[in-house]
Enzyme design. Structure first.
Site, PDB file in Angstrom:
ATOM      1  N   ASP A  35      87.263  48.169 -14.293  1.00 53.73           N
ATOM      2  CA  ASP A  35      88.409  47.508 -14.920  1.00 53.73           C
ATOM      3  C   ASP A  35      89.541  47.324 -13.906  1.00 53.73           C
ATOM      4  O   ASP A  35      89.677  48.103 -12.965  1.00 53.73           O
ATOM      5  CB  ASP A  35      88.877  48.364 -16.106  1.00 53.73           C
ATOM      6  CG  ASP A  35      89.762  47.587 -17.049  1.00 53.73           C
ATOM      7  OD1 ASP A  35      89.869  46.352 -16.918  1.00 53.73           O
ATOM      8  OD2 ASP A  35      90.376  48.218 -17.925  1.00 53.73           O
ATOM      9  N   ASN A  83      83.481  39.811 -23.687  1.00 50.81           N
ATOM     10  CA  ASN A  83      84.027  38.990 -22.592  1.00 50.81           C
ATOM     11  C   ASN A  83      83.729  37.496 -22.762  1.00 50.81           C
ATOM     12  O   ASN A  83      84.381  36.666 -22.136  1.00 50.81           O
ATOM     13  CB  ASN A  83      83.484  39.440 -21.224  1.00 50.81           C
ATOM     14  CG  ASN A  83      84.081  40.734 -20.726  1.00 50.81           C
ATOM     15  OD1 ASN A  83      83.480  41.456 -19.955  1.00 50.81           O
ATOM     16  ND2 ASN A  83      85.293  41.048 -21.159  1.00 50.81           N
TER      17      ASN A  83
HETATM   18  C1  FPP Z   1      87.376  43.946 -15.887  1.00 48.28           C
HETATM   19  O1  FPP Z   1      88.534  43.524 -15.227  1.00 48.28           O
HETATM   20  C2  FPP Z   1      86.198  43.445 -15.216  1.00 48.28           C
HETATM   21  C3  FPP Z   1      85.326  42.558 -15.736  1.00 48.28           C
HETATM   22  C4  FPP Z   1      85.486  41.974 -17.083  1.00 48.28           C
HETATM   23  C5  FPP Z   1      84.167  42.080 -15.010  1.00 48.28           C
HETATM   24  C6  FPP Z   1      83.590  42.946 -13.950  1.00 48.28           C
HETATM   25  C7  FPP Z   1      83.049  42.071 -12.912  1.00 48.28           C
HETATM   26  C8  FPP Z   1      82.994  42.344 -11.586  1.00 48.28           C
HETATM   27  C9  FPP Z   1      83.383  43.625 -11.043  1.00 48.28           C
HETATM   28  C10 FPP Z   1      82.579  41.343 -10.573  1.00 48.28           C
HETATM   29  C11 FPP Z   1      81.237  40.768 -10.693  1.00 48.28           C
HETATM   30  C12 FPP Z   1      80.135  41.737 -10.971  1.00 48.28           C
HETATM   31  C13 FPP Z   1      78.953  41.723 -10.334  1.00 48.28           C
HETATM   32  C14 FPP Z   1      77.887  42.633 -10.763  1.00 48.28           C
HETATM   33  C15 FPP Z   1      78.682  40.852  -9.193  1.00 48.28           C
HETATM   34  P1  FPP Z   1      89.601  42.667 -16.030  1.00 48.28           P
HETATM   35  O2  FPP Z   1      89.378  41.260 -15.674  1.00 48.28           O
HETATM   36  O3  FPP Z   1      89.536  42.977 -17.479  1.00 48.28           O
HETATM   37  O4  FPP Z   1      90.923  43.213 -15.396  1.00 48.28           O
HETATM   38  P2  FPP Z   1      92.339  43.330 -16.127  1.00 48.28           P
HETATM   39  O5  FPP Z   1      92.179  44.331 -17.243  1.00 48.28           O
HETATM   40  O6  FPP Z   1      93.235  43.820 -15.039  1.00 48.28           O
HETATM   41  O7  FPP Z   1      92.689  41.958 -16.612  1.00 48.28           O
END
Ligand code: FPP
Length: 258
Positions: A35, A83
């Site tokens: 996250d 998501n």
């Molecule tokens: C949460 O951060 C993260 C995600 C919803 C996606 C996770 C994806 C990756 C780490 C990159 C791609 C993965 C692979 C396996 C190549 P957020 O966007 O919710 O962050 P925030 O809470 O700060 O908005």
């Protein structure tokens, strides 16, 4: 267990984790809620996609370290069922990153004997993503040094519901008796069927909740929350979480540590 030596100049937290790994004290299965990509990017005046891109680099770094430290299983929450409700361009950029990641990491998975697994409602993934995923799953299926599971279009409640429907269907078909439904059978109907339960669940970026991740499997997991955003969560932060795990007393409802 004897782990391969660390590279010269490895950091102190990594060396400490490596020593604990050599004495068999590290968790077998670590699961991570990655996250903070968006907030990391926002602070730097960059797009959310740039945050996810940096997050993909953390995926590479943490996977390599997990393998080096002898973990059996690493499970990453890469895309939740919820998501899908994000803006279309963000969803597209996450799926594109996933396909790029699969293409770029196959040789490393081969070299390191890592088996890829995917957990979730995979039928929801667009066909080209599904094809890239299936190809990598197939190419790595004989590997056994570490299992890397990507939770994709994943939700813990959805997983339990899916398992319940599967068992109910067997009862309706007359191939299963209600009295035969026990924990082990439900466990086998989950998307994680052949994985051990996670010993440690890490969540980055300061949030302290499970957000529908591994709800059944987390029953006795140790939880570790860190304020570090996922794009900054690299070897040292990961090693620190693993070292912290070794200070926990796990009793599984009994009175003696296990
Ligand atoms: C949460 O951060 C993260 C995600 C919803 C996606 C996770 C994806 C990756 C780490 C990159 C791609 C993965 C692979 C396996 C190549 P957020 O966007 O919710 O962050 P925030 O809470 O700060 O908005």
């Amino acid at each position: 267990m004897t782990l391969d030596p660390l590279p010269i100049g490895a950091s102190q937290p990594l060396r400490e984790a490596w020593q604990l790994g050599n004495s068999g004290r590290l968790p077998r299965h670590v699961a991570i809620i990655m996250d903070g990509n968006g907030r990391w990017a926002q602070r730097r005046g960059e797009s959310r996609s740039a945050g996810h891109q940096a997050g993909a680099d953390s995926v590479r770094a943490v996977t390599r370290t997990a393998r080096r430290l002898g973990l059996q299983a690493l499970t990453l929450y890469a895309f939740s069922e919820q998501n899908w409700s994000r803006p279309q361009d963000e969803v597209q950029s996450l799926l594109r990153l996933l396909v790029q990641y699969l293409a770029s990491e196959l040789s490393e998975m081969r070299r390191s004997d890592i088996r890829l697994r995917a957990l979730g409602n995979l039928a929801r993934l667009p066909a080209p993503v599904r094809m890239a995923l299936d190809a990598t799953l197939q190419a790595t299926q004989g590997h056994c040094s570490m299992t890397l599971s990507l939770a994709l279009s994943y939700g813990g409640r959805e997983e339990i519901l899916h398992a319940a429907r599967h068992l109910a269907q067997q009862v309706a078909d007359g191939t299963l008796d209600v009295a035969e439904i026990d924990e082990a059978r439900l466990q086998r109907a989950l998307w994680t069927a052949d994985l051990p339960s996670p010993d440690l669940i890490i969540r980055t970026s300061g949030e302290q909740r499970l957000s529908n991740f591994l709800l059944w499997q987390s029953a006795y997991a140790e939880l570790y929350f860190t304020p570090v955003d996922w794009p900054d969560f690299r070897d040292d932060a990961f090693a620190q979480a693993l070292v912290d795990f070794t200070t926990r007393q796990r009793r599984f409802g009994g009175i003696e540590p296990k």
